[in-house]
Structures are given as structure tokens and as C-alpha cells.
Design a protein around this motif. Structure first.
Motif, PDB file in Angstrom:
ATOM      1  N   MET A   1       0.846  -1.178   0.000  1.00  0.00           N
ATOM      2  CA  MET A   1       0.000   0.000   0.000  1.00  0.00           C
ATOM      3  C   MET A   1       0.892   1.242   0.000  1.00  0.00           C
ATOM      4  O   MET A   1       1.857   1.332   0.742  1.00  0.00           O
ATOM      5  N   ALA A   2       0.552   2.196  -0.838  1.00  0.00           N
ATOM      6  CA  ALA A   2       1.323   3.431  -0.961  1.00  0.00           C
ATOM      7  C   ALA A   2       1.219   4.277   0.312  1.00  0.00           C
ATOM      8  O   ALA A   2       0.260   4.167   1.068  1.00  0.00           O
ATOM      9  N   LEU A   3       2.207   5.128   0.506  1.00  0.00           N
ATOM     10  CA  LEU A   3       2.152   6.110   1.581  1.00  0.00           C
ATOM     11  C   LEU A   3       1.265   7.248   1.098  1.00  0.00           C
ATOM     12  O   LEU A   3       1.535   7.852   0.056  1.00  0.00           O
ATOM     13  N   ASP A   7      -3.322  10.697   5.596  1.00  0.00           N
ATOM     14  CA  ASP A   7      -3.743   9.294   5.531  1.00  0.00           C
ATOM     15  C   ASP A   7      -5.254   9.116   5.421  1.00  0.00           C
ATOM     16  O   ASP A   7      -5.739   8.005   5.206  1.00  0.00           O
ATOM     17  N   SER A  25      -4.975   4.542  -2.689  1.00  0.00           N
ATOM     18  CA  SER A  25      -4.490   4.021  -1.409  1.00  0.00           C
ATOM     19  C   SER A  25      -4.499   2.493  -1.354  1.00  0.00           C
ATOM     20  O   SER A  25      -3.757   1.900  -0.584  1.00  0.00           O
ATOM     21  N   THR A  26      -5.329   1.860  -2.178  1.00  0.00           N
ATOM     22  CA  THR A  26      -5.397   0.394  -2.134  1.00  0.00           C
ATOM     23  C   THR A  26      -4.684  -0.290  -3.297  1.00  0.00           C
ATOM     24  O   THR A  26      -4.322  -1.452  -3.184  1.00  0.00           O
ATOM     25  N   PRO A  29       1.621   0.334  -5.327  1.00  0.00           N
ATOM     26  CA  PRO A  29       2.603  -0.420  -4.540  1.00  0.00           C
ATOM     27  C   PRO A  29       3.139   0.380  -3.352  1.00  0.00           C
ATOM     28  O   PRO A  29       2.990   1.598  -3.274  1.00  0.00           O
ATOM     29  N   ASP A  30       3.817  -0.324  -2.457  1.00  0.00           N
ATOM     30  CA  ASP A  30       4.359   0.276  -1.234  1.00  0.00           C
ATOM     31  C   ASP A  30       5.365   1.398  -1.485  1.00  0.00           C
ATOM     32  O   ASP A  30       5.520   2.282  -0.655  1.00  0.00           O
ATOM     33  N   ASN A  31       6.050   1.357  -2.605  1.00  0.00           N
ATOM     34  CA  ASN A  31       7.112   2.332  -2.843  1.00  0.00           C
ATOM     35  C   ASN A  31       6.610   3.615  -3.520  1.00  0.00           C
ATOM     36  O   ASN A  31       7.399   4.417  -3.995  1.00  0.00           O
TER      37      ASN A  31
END
Length: 113
Positions: A1-3, A7, A25-26, A29-31
């Protein structure tokens, strides 16, 4: 999940912004990093997305359909409203996003001088 920054999306956000916020947000990717309405000088783009090997993307969300567009020019467009041939002239989002990018770039360069 992206930053995602912030939030949570504010309640004042449009339906389109809320939907895109949820998707970003869903699904990213995480990066990836996503900013919602960051201040870029005195401008507030809807979203800025940054990802490695992806680059930088500035998005301006609109709540109308492509079929409502009557005509487009380089720096303005007209669209039909309420299924009547009323036209409203607006600056194009492309011009607005160029302004966001230009100000974002200038802020970055000025910080390194």
C-alpha cells in the motif's frame, strides 16, 4: 500500500476525489507516495503521485463526463451543462497542471541554490 499524505481524505473532498483516493491508497505499490492537495506555492493540485521508475504525476480531478465537452482549445474548453447547450469556458486542466509542475520545479530548484 502506498504512503498517502494525509492518511485520510477530508469530508470536503468531491466524490471523484474520494473515489480516486480510495483507489490510489489500495492499488498502488508500497514504494509510491501520494499527496492529496499539497500546497505548491499558493496552488493546491488534487493529487501528486511519486514512484520510482514511474516519475511524478500531477492529477486534477473533475466530476463531469467526456461527453459533456463541447470543444477544446489549447488553454480553454467549453462544456455542456444540464443537457442544455449552455457552455461554460474554463481554463484547461492541462494548463493548470503545467502551472503546478512549474511551481513545484521552481520550489525544488530554489531549495538547492
Amino acid at each position: 500500500m502506498a504512503l498517502i499524505i494525509p492518511d485520510a481524505i477530508p469530508s470536503k473532498a468531491s466524490q471523484g476525489e474520494q473515489l480516486l483516493f480510495k483507489i490510489l491508497s489500495t492499488q498502488l505499490p508500497d514504494n509510491f507516495i501520494v499527496w492529496y492537495e499539497p500546497r505548491v506555492k499558493d496552488l493546491y493540485p488534487d493529487f501528486i503521485i511519486l514512484g520510482p521508475d514511474f516519475g511524478l504525476l500531477i492529477l486534477e480531478v473533475k466530476g463531469w463526463y467526456a461527453s459533456q465537452v463541447a470543444r477544446t482549445l489549447r488553454d480553454h474548453f467549453s462544456r455542456y451543462t444540464y443537457l442544455i447547450l449552455l457552455q461554460r469556458e474554463s481554463s484547461t486542466e492541462l494548463c493548470r497542471c503545467r502551472s503546478y509542475w512549474h511551481n513545484l520545479f521552481l520550489c525544488s530548484v530554489q531549495e538547492h541554490i
